[in-house]
Design a protein around this motif. Structure first.
Motif, PDB file in Angstrom:
ATOM      1  N   SER A 136     -41.219  37.435  -8.879  1.00 24.52           N
ATOM      2  CA  SER A 136     -41.003  38.377  -9.980  1.00 24.52           C
ATOM      3  C   SER A 136     -39.524  38.782 -10.075  1.00 24.52           C
ATOM      4  CB  SER A 136     -41.878  39.617  -9.766  1.00 24.52           C
ATOM      5  OG  SER A 136     -41.602  40.574 -10.758  1.00 24.52           O
ATOM      6  N   ALA A 137     -38.912  39.044  -8.918  1.00 28.91           N
ATOM      7  CA  ALA A 137     -37.491  39.403  -8.915  1.00 28.91           C
ATOM      8  C   ALA A 137     -36.629  38.245  -9.424  1.00 28.91           C
ATOM      9  CB  ALA A 137     -37.065  39.801  -7.499  1.00 28.91           C
ATOM     10  N   ASP A 138     -36.983  37.023  -9.038  1.00 30.11           N
ATOM     11  CA  ASP A 138     -36.240  35.850  -9.528  1.00 30.11           C
ATOM     12  C   ASP A 138     -36.366  35.714 -11.040  1.00 30.11           C
ATOM     13  OD1 ASP A 138     -35.516  35.287  -6.955  1.00 30.11           O
ATOM     14  OD2 ASP A 138     -37.047  33.743  -6.636  1.00 30.11           O
ATOM     15  N   ALA A 139     -37.565  35.997 -11.564  1.00 29.70           N
ATOM     16  CA  ALA A 139     -37.751  35.925 -13.018  1.00 29.70           C
ATOM     17  C   ALA A 139     -36.895  36.971 -13.729  1.00 29.70           C
ATOM     18  CB  ALA A 139     -39.224  36.118 -13.361  1.00 29.70           C
ATOM     19  N   THR A 140     -36.843  38.164 -13.147  1.00 29.68           N
ATOM     20  CA  THR A 140     -36.002  39.213 -13.743  1.00 29.68           C
ATOM     21  C   THR A 140     -34.532  38.804 -13.702  1.00 29.68           C
ATOM     22  OG1 THR A 140     -37.571  40.908 -13.057  1.00 29.68           O
ATOM     23  CG2 THR A 140     -35.346  41.630 -13.598  1.00 29.68           C
ATOM     24  N   ALA A 141     -34.118  38.234 -12.578  1.00 28.62           N
ATOM     25  CA  ALA A 141     -32.716  37.828 -12.445  1.00 28.62           C
ATOM     26  C   ALA A 141     -32.357  36.714 -13.422  1.00 28.62           C
ATOM     27  CB  ALA A 141     -32.438  37.374 -11.015  1.00 28.62           C
ATOM     28  N   SER A 142     -33.340  35.849 -13.731  1.00 27.14           N
ATOM     29  CA  SER A 142     -33.047  34.726 -14.627  1.00 27.14           C
ATOM     30  C   SER A 142     -32.724  35.180 -16.041  1.00 27.14           C
ATOM     31  CB  SER A 142     -34.236  33.761 -14.653  1.00 27.14           C
ATOM     32  OG  SER A 142     -35.350  34.354 -15.321  1.00 27.14           O
ATOM     33  N   ALA A 143     -33.145  36.392 -16.398  1.00 25.55           N
ATOM     34  CA  ALA A 143     -32.889  36.886 -17.758  1.00 25.55           C
ATOM     35  C   ALA A 143     -31.553  37.604 -17.861  1.00 25.55           C
ATOM     36  CB  ALA A 143     -34.009  37.835 -18.187  1.00 25.55           C
ATOM     37  N   ARG A 144     -30.941  37.881 -16.748  1.00 19.69           N
ATOM     38  CA  ARG A 144     -29.705  38.659 -16.785  1.00 19.69           C
ATOM     39  C   ARG A 144     -28.500  37.773 -17.080  1.00 19.69           C
ATOM     40  NH1 ARG A 144     -30.905  42.869 -11.834  1.00 19.69           N
ATOM     41  NH2 ARG A 144     -32.402  44.130 -13.026  1.00 19.69           N
ATOM     42  N   MET A 145     -27.577  38.354 -17.813  1.00 21.36           N
ATOM     43  CA  MET A 145     -26.344  37.635 -18.150  1.00 21.36           C
ATOM     44  C   MET A 145     -25.418  37.579 -16.954  1.00 21.36           C
ATOM     45  SD  MET A 145     -25.268  38.936 -21.900  1.00 21.36           S
ATOM     46  CE  MET A 145     -23.697  38.135 -21.622  1.00 21.36           C
ATOM     47  N   PRO A 146     -24.591  36.551 -16.892  1.00 20.15           N
ATOM     48  CA  PRO A 146     -23.555  36.535 -15.847  1.00 20.15           C
ATOM     49  C   PRO A 146     -22.620  37.739 -16.011  1.00 20.15           C
ATOM     50  CG  PRO A 146     -23.729  34.395 -16.918  1.00 20.15           C
ATOM     51  CD  PRO A 146     -24.548  35.344 -17.733  1.00 20.15           C
ATOM     52  N   ASN A 147     -22.106  38.197 -14.922  1.00 17.50           N
ATOM     53  CA  ASN A 147     -21.202  39.344 -14.976  1.00 17.50           C
ATOM     54  C   ASN A 147     -19.921  38.982 -15.729  1.00 17.50           C
ATOM     55  OD1 ASN A 147     -22.797  41.155 -13.506  1.00 17.50           O
ATOM     56  ND2 ASN A 147     -22.161  40.189 -11.581  1.00 17.50           N
ATOM     57  N   PRO A 148     -19.328  39.958 -16.450  1.00 14.68           N
ATOM     58  CA  PRO A 148     -18.046  39.694 -17.105  1.00 14.68           C
ATOM     59  C   PRO A 148     -16.973  39.356 -16.067  1.00 14.68           C
ATOM     60  CG  PRO A 148     -18.803  41.934 -17.559  1.00 14.68           C
ATOM     61  CD  PRO A 148     -19.806  41.315 -16.667  1.00 14.68           C
ATOM     62  N   VAL A 149     -16.035  38.569 -16.485  1.00 14.48           N
ATOM     63  CA  VAL A 149     -14.974  38.116 -15.569  1.00 14.48           C
ATOM     64  C   VAL A 149     -13.672  38.822 -15.937  1.00 14.48           C
ATOM     65  CG1 VAL A 149     -13.637  36.138 -14.767  1.00 14.48           C
ATOM     66  CG2 VAL A 149     -16.076  35.879 -15.263  1.00 14.48           C
ATOM     67  N   PHE A 150     -13.099  39.496 -14.974  1.00 16.29           N
ATOM     68  CA  PHE A 150     -11.805  40.157 -15.165  1.00 16.29           C
ATOM     69  C   PHE A 150     -10.754  39.355 -14.402  1.00 16.29           C
ATOM     70  CE2 PHE A 150      -8.546  43.079 -13.500  1.00 16.29           C
ATOM     71  CZ  PHE A 150      -8.017  43.515 -14.699  1.00 16.29           C
ATOM     72  N   SER A 151      -9.672  39.039 -15.087  1.00 20.07           N
ATOM     73  CA  SER A 151      -8.595  38.302 -14.419  1.00 20.07           C
ATOM     74  C   SER A 151      -7.293  39.075 -14.561  1.00 20.07           C
ATOM     75  CB  SER A 151      -8.451  36.897 -15.017  1.00 20.07           C
ATOM     76  OG  SER A 151      -8.030  36.971 -16.358  1.00 20.07           O
ATOM     77  N   PHE A 152      -6.523  38.967 -13.551  1.00 17.20           N
ATOM     78  CA  PHE A 152      -5.236  39.674 -13.513  1.00 17.20           C
ATOM     79  C   PHE A 152      -4.162  38.691 -13.062  1.00 17.20           C
ATOM     80  CE2 PHE A 152      -2.007  42.087 -11.219  1.00 17.20           C
ATOM     81  CZ  PHE A 152      -1.683  43.050 -12.147  1.00 17.20           C
ATOM     82  N   GLU A 153      -3.043  38.698 -13.764  1.00 19.74           N
ATOM     83  CA  GLU A 153      -1.974  37.752 -13.457  1.00 19.74           C
ATOM     84  C   GLU A 153      -0.639  38.511 -13.425  1.00 19.74           C
ATOM     85  OE1 GLU A 153      -1.212  33.441 -15.227  1.00 19.74           O
ATOM     86  OE2 GLU A 153      -0.494  35.018 -16.579  1.00 19.74           O
ATOM     87  N   LYS A 154       0.127  38.292 -12.410  1.00 15.88           N
ATOM     88  CA  LYS A 154       1.424  38.950 -12.274  1.00 15.88           C
ATOM     89  C   LYS A 154       2.474  37.884 -11.949  1.00 15.88           C
ATOM     90  CE  LYS A 154       3.928  42.430  -9.581  1.00 15.88           C
ATOM     91  NZ  LYS A 154       3.856  43.406  -8.479  1.00 15.88           N
ATOM     92  N   LEU A 155       3.487  37.781 -12.822  1.00 18.08           N
ATOM     93  CA  LEU A 155       4.552  36.796 -12.629  1.00 18.08           C
ATOM     94  C   LEU A 155       5.897  37.518 -12.590  1.00 18.08           C
ATOM     95  CD1 LEU A 155       3.353  34.079 -15.174  1.00 18.08           C
ATOM     96  CD2 LEU A 155       2.990  34.114 -12.701  1.00 18.08           C
ATOM     97  N   VAL A 156       6.721  37.116 -11.653  1.00 18.59           N
ATOM     98  CA  VAL A 156       8.040  37.749 -11.480  1.00 18.59           C
ATOM     99  C   VAL A 156       9.118  36.679 -11.644  1.00 18.59           C
ATOM    100  CG1 VAL A 156       9.547  39.026  -9.919  1.00 18.59           C
ATOM    101  CG2 VAL A 156       7.082  39.478  -9.915  1.00 18.59           C
ATOM    102  N   ARG A 157      10.109  36.968 -12.461  1.00 15.34           N
ATOM    103  CA  ARG A 157      11.234  36.043 -12.643  1.00 15.34           C
ATOM    104  C   ARG A 157      12.518  36.795 -12.251  1.00 15.34           C
ATOM    105  NH1 ARG A 157      11.219  35.124 -17.982  1.00 15.34           N
ATOM    106  NH2 ARG A 157       9.934  33.273 -17.847  1.00 15.34           N
ATOM    107  N   ARG A 158      13.329  36.220 -11.316  1.00 14.35           N
ATOM    108  CA  ARG A 158      14.601  36.827 -10.889  1.00 14.35           C
ATOM    109  C   ARG A 158      15.724  35.858 -11.260  1.00 14.35           C
ATOM    110  NH1 ARG A 158      10.998  38.339  -6.826  1.00 14.35           N
ATOM    111  NH2 ARG A 158      10.906  40.604  -6.493  1.00 14.35           N
ATOM    112  N   HIS A 159      16.677  36.412 -11.958  1.00 12.67           N
ATOM    113  CA  HIS A 159      17.779  35.554 -12.421  1.00 12.67           C
ATOM    114  C   HIS A 159      19.026  36.409 -12.596  1.00 12.67           C
ATOM    115  CE1 HIS A 159      19.798  32.271 -14.441  1.00 12.67           C
ATOM    116  NE2 HIS A 159      20.112  33.094 -15.451  1.00 12.67           N
ATOM    117  N   ASP A 160      20.097  36.037 -11.868  1.00 15.62           N
ATOM    118  CA  ASP A 160      21.388  36.758 -11.940  1.00 15.62           C
ATOM    119  C   ASP A 160      21.210  38.247 -11.659  1.00 15.62           C
ATOM    120  OD1 ASP A 160      22.636  34.401 -12.549  1.00 15.62           O
ATOM    121  OD2 ASP A 160      22.542  34.744 -14.734  1.00 15.62           O
ATOM    122  N   GLY A 161      20.428  38.566 -10.668  1.00 17.27           N
ATOM    123  CA  GLY A 161      20.240  39.952 -10.271  1.00 17.27           C
ATOM    124  C   GLY A 161      19.244  40.716 -11.132  1.00 17.27           C
TER     125      GLY A 161
END
Length: 473
Positions: free
Chosen positions: A96-121
């Motif tokens: 029963s729990a597996d059946a309930t889980a099969s109806a649930r949507m995948p969790n939303p995906v949060f992504s985070f990206e951090k880029l650093v550029r150093r040039h001439d100080g």
């Protein structure tokens, strides 16, 4: 609704529609107890805490101490105390729990990206954030919910089937144990009579009144009776232990188990065939289960036809920040292109599975009437045979034995003729007990078949009791 609120609202709706696993488990368990109470006269009990297990243990102890265990009490113990059946209930909850889980949507995906550029100080920072969901799963959520409900329905039907099978198994094991105990006692009486005959034959041979052949015949009858008695005692022990295992009793409880001295009386009239036939079709568990499987397979086929072409569509909101630049906001769409897999294999497999389920449901429906006829035929023949032994054979052999006593007292027959008639009566009693046992086994099988859980129909076999011998006649 503003675009900013649409995504959270959709997610909230998905969460609500997906339902709660514990609620579905409780609903299925409640449906199972209702079915057991209405159709079988006994409800299962799911022990989910130490306190519940302790209370049930005390209840079983009281039942065993109250007296010989009746068949209904055996069923109640098996459904509420046996660890083996608790496994069945837990596995139903897992499904029963597996059946309930099969109806649930995948969790939303949060992504985070951090880029650093150093040039001439100088240092430039580029930060990207996105929050995405599978849009296809959201669009197909109603179909997934419907499919999950079909799985829940299958789980309920499978649990009900397991319940009916367990009740039939316990009733048959109880019948076997009680009958084996009776038959072992009857073999004891038969052995006593044969012992007397063998001892008397030895004495008569010692004084020259009996030939070696006559004495050997009496010894052979006695040896066969002893062997039969050993087999009967072993069968009684095995049947009793089989019942103990089905009930899940501890060694102390098994030692306290007492069985009735005899099986219940045969019913005055057997079940009517027309009444048995009316139980067919709609209420049968196997037919309802096959239909539920067909419905679920059809739903799977519809989903496969859609997802085999487009099996992914992700949408994400994007927010990028860069040093010295204004923030960027937008969205991102991710769509797999069907260049290498056009989904034809998935669609062909789903269509084949649907055809298999369709034909399986047809076969189950066509088997149902045949299985019920076979079960009823076994039930009716077992009833007729048991009544024939009870009303004809046993009274006839008893009358012969009584007449033999009168003739022996009048010195018209010898003691060996008297012992032979006594053995014949004991053999008739054993065969009658076996016939009664077979009837109650067939009765349990028929009642399970009426609910849609076919059990192998009873095949009447020759009695294990010794054939009537001529003794000294």
């Amino acid at each position: 609704m503003t675009p900013r609120l649409r995504l959270p609202a959709a997610l909230a709706a998905a969460l609500l529609l997906a339902g709660c696993a514990s609620t579905a488990i409780d609903d299925n368990y409640r449906a199972l107890t209702d079915y057991g109470g209405a159709r079988l006269g006994s409800e299962p009990r799911w022990l989910r805490s130490d306190a519940e297990r302790e209370a049930m243990t005390q209840e079983v102890d009281r039942t065993l101490a109250a007296g010989p265990l009746a068949a209904d009490d055996a069923v109640r113990i098996a459904l509420g105390y046996s660890p083996d059946f608790q496994i069945v209930l837990a596995e139903a909850a897992t499904a029963s729990a597996d059946a309930t889980a099969s109806a649930r949507m995948p969790n939303p995906v949060f992504s985070f990206e951090k880029l650093v550029r150093r040039h001439d100080g100088d240092t430039e920072l580029d930060i990207g954030r996105s929050l995405g969901i599978s849009l296809l799963d959201l669009l197909l959520l109603p179909a997934r919910l419907e499919r999950a409900e079909l799985r829940q329905q299958q789980t309920r039907l499978q649990a009900s089937t397991a319940l009916v099978e367990r009740v039939a198994a316990v009733r048959q094991a109880w019948t076997q144990a009680v009958a084996a105990q009776q038959i072992a006692a009857a073999w004891g009486q038969l052995t006593t009579a044969s012992t007397a005959g063998a001892e008397l034959a030895q004495r008569m041979r010692a004084v020259g009144n009996f030939s070696q052949l006559q004495a050997a015949r009496e010894q052979s009858l006695h040896a066969d009776a002893v062997a039969g008695g050993i087999r009967a005692r072993q069968a009684a022990t095995g049947a009793r232990e089989a019942l103990v295992r089905l009930l899940g009793l501890s060694p102390q409880q098994a030692a306290a188990l007492r069985l009735p001295a005899r099986l219940p009386e045969l019913p005055a009239t057997p079940l009517d065939e027309a009444g048995v036939g009316r139980s067919l079709v709609e209420d049968r568990l196997d037919i309802r289960l096959a239909r539920a499987d067909l419905d679920r397979t059809a739903k799977d086929l519809g989903l496969t036809r859609v997802t085999s072409i487009v099996n992914g569509l992700h949408v994400a909101g994007v927010n990028n920040s860069e040093t010295g630049e204004a923030p960027q906001r937008g969205f991102e769409i991710e769509l797999p292109l069907p260049l290498f897999d056009f989904g034809d294999a998935s669609r062909a497999g789903a269509e084949a599975r649907y055809l298999a389920a369709f034909n399986r449901s047809l076969q189950v429906a066509r088997n149902a009437s045949s299985q019920l006829r076979a079960s009823y035929e076994g039930y009716r023949n077992a009833h007729d045979l048991a009544r024939h032994y009870r009303d004809e054979i046993v009274p006839l052999r008893s009358r012969i034995a009584e007449e033999s006593v009168l003739q022996y007292n009048g010195m018209l027959i010898g003691v060996f003729e008297l012992l032979a008639d006594s053995r014949s009566r004991a053999a008739g009693v054993i065969a009658a007990l076996e016939a009664e046992r077979d009837f109650w086994l067939a009765d349990a099988a028929l009642r399970a078949a009426m609910l849609g859980t076919p059990i192998a129909p009873l095949a009447l076999q020759a009695s294990a009791a010794p054939a009537a011998d001529g003794g000294g006649h």
